[in-house]
Design a protein around this motif. Structure first.
Motif, PDB file in Angstrom:
ATOM      1  N   GLU A   1       0.880  -1.244   0.078  1.00  7.31           N
ATOM      2  CA  GLU A   1       0.024   0.000   0.033  1.00  7.31           C
ATOM      3  C   GLU A   1       0.996   1.205  -0.086  1.00  7.31           C
ATOM      4  O   GLU A   1       1.706   1.284   0.808  1.00  7.31           O
ATOM      5  N   LEU A   2       0.484   2.187  -0.947  1.00  8.05           N
ATOM      6  CA  LEU A   2       1.291   3.393  -1.157  1.00  8.05           C
ATOM      7  C   LEU A   2       0.486   4.634  -1.193  1.00  8.05           C
ATOM      8  O   LEU A   2      -0.258   4.553  -1.927  1.00  8.05           O
ATOM      9  N   ASP A   3       0.680   5.585  -0.358  1.00 10.08           N
ATOM     10  CA  ASP A   3      -0.151   7.007  -0.650  1.00 10.08           C
ATOM     11  C   ASP A   3       0.763   7.881  -1.189  1.00 10.08           C
ATOM     12  O   ASP A   3       1.752   8.575  -0.510  1.00 10.08           O
TER      13      ASP A   3
ATOM     14  N   PRO B   1      -2.494  13.311  -6.102  1.00 12.13           N
ATOM     15  CA  PRO B   1      -2.459  12.306  -5.217  1.00 12.13           C
ATOM     16  C   PRO B   1      -3.045  11.158  -5.481  1.00 12.13           C
ATOM     17  O   PRO B   1      -4.163  11.334  -5.967  1.00 12.13           O
ATOM     18  N   VAL B   2      -2.624   9.815  -5.173  1.00 12.46           N
ATOM     19  CA  VAL B   2      -3.202   8.517  -5.412  1.00 12.46           C
ATOM     20  C   VAL B   2      -2.755   7.574  -4.615  1.00 12.46           C
ATOM     21  O   VAL B   2      -1.690   7.716  -4.082  1.00 12.46           O
ATOM     22  N   LYS B   3      -3.806   6.584  -4.269  1.00 11.59           N
ATOM     23  CA  LYS B   3      -3.492   5.661  -3.550  1.00 11.59           C
ATOM     24  C   LYS B   3      -3.221   4.228  -4.243  1.00 11.59           C
ATOM     25  O   LYS B   3      -4.028   3.968  -4.926  1.00 11.59           O
TER      26      LYS B   3
ATOM     27  N   SER C   1      -2.383   0.267  -4.618  1.00 11.04           N
ATOM     28  CA  SER C   1      -2.781  -1.008  -3.800  1.00 11.04           C
ATOM     29  C   SER C   1      -1.913  -2.041  -4.769  1.00 11.04           C
ATOM     30  O   SER C   1      -2.008  -2.192  -5.852  1.00 11.04           O
TER      31      SER C   1
ATOM     32  N   ARG D   1       2.025  11.208  -3.435  1.00 18.07           N
ATOM     33  CA  ARG D   1       1.535  12.771  -3.678  1.00 18.07           C
ATOM     34  C   ARG D   1       1.420  12.954  -5.132  1.00 18.07           C
ATOM     35  O   ARG D   1       0.509  13.787  -5.405  1.00 18.07           O
TER      36      ARG D   1
END
Length: 300
Positions: free
Chosen positions: A205-207, A239-241, A243, A209
């Motif tokens: 999981e990466l948040d 910004p994007v999450k 998975s 910027r």
């Protein structure tokens, strides 16, 4: 094109038939020399010179050598103030690196020919490329008693295939698989627009910027990086999450600056252009995937 500077020994003007040449071309140089003093039986040379310059750790050095040349005005006494002219044809080498093995014989067998001083192994030189720390340059040079004049010319880096791909940086492989697809398989001219796809396949999981594609100038000497400088870039996503199991595949378009110096690989150093696919991560090192592109002079 005229270049000249008056010195006490002689005034020299150098003209060439063109400013830009391709490997293998002939440079036709017209030289006008006006001695400032009488020169009885002078030794005067017109030569094609290649020079490599390196700036590293606050110091710099230049290595230069002649790849073709002729003695001129042989057997003549030149009088002060009397202008003389000569036309000399000089061949640009058609290779950019030395032969790995070659007999070190001179270009000609005649000791009265300046080419007798030039070894076959020296007839090479990388095309013109002016980076931040590395420079490959070409000159027509006139050497006369008390005089050493040079006129810069450009030798083009012609288009060719891309021959290098770099590996992901740092712990990128643990965080995500980042691939830049759809790029040209051959070199592109400075000022061109690149289109492709940035694919990011997260391993965890990466948040992020942002997702970006950056263009970096990378200069290396003996596998040591001298310069790594961002020259252009485009934001592909805000910004994007991210998975695992849900890869992102995003198009991008990046216009290269028109003043990029050509990609050059020589015997001991290289000027390269590298695209970075960047996952911009807060409070930690970004995840980066790299892809080398090749750039040539748009005049080639």
């Amino acid at each position: 094109m005229v270049f000249g500077r008056r010195r006490r020994a002689a005034a020299v003007e150098i003209r060439t038939d063109r400013e830009v040449y391709r490997p293998g071309d002939t440079v036709r140089a017209r030289v006008r020399l006006t001695p400032g003093t009488d020169l009885p039986d002078p030794e005067i040379v017109v030569a094609l010179l290649h020079a490599d310059s390196v700036s590293e750790s606050g110091s710099s050095w230049t290595d230069s050598w002649a790849v073709d040349g002729r003695y001129v005005f042989e057997g003549r006494s030149l009088r002060a103030g009397e202008a003389v002219e000569v036309v000399v044809d000089l061949r640009v080498p058609d290779r950019s690196v030395p032969f790995p093995e070659i007999d070190d014989d001179p270009l000609v067998d005649d000791p009265d020919d300046y080419r007798y001083e030039i070894l076959r192994s020296e007839v090479w030189g990388a095309p013109t490329s002016t980076g931040k720390a590395l420079r490959s340059e070409w000159f027509v040079q006139v050497i006369a008693p008390g005089t050493d004049e040079r006129l810069a010319i450009t030798v083009l880096a012609v288009g060719g295939p891309v021959d290098a791909v770099t590996e992901p940086r740092g712990d990128t492989g643990r965080l995500a698989r980042i691939v830049l697809d759809g790029l040209p398989q051959r070199s592109v001219p400075a000022g061109a627009t690149l289109t492709g796809r940035l694919r990011v396949d997260a391993r965890t999981e990466l948040d992020a910027r942002a997702l970006r594609v950056d263009l970096l100038l990378v200069e290396t000497r003996a596998d040591r990086v001298l310069t790594a400088e961002r020259r252009a870039g485009v934001t592909v996503s805000g910004p994007v999450k991210l998975s695992p199991g849900a890869p992102r595949d995003l198009p991008f378009s990046l216009t290269l600056p028109a003043d990029l110096t050509p990609s050059i690989t020589t015997e001991s150093w290289a000027v390269s252009w590298v695209l970075h696919g960047v996952v911009d991560l807060p409070l930690r090192e970004d995840a980066v995937g790299k892809q080398v592109i090749a750039v040539h002079d748009p005049r080639a």
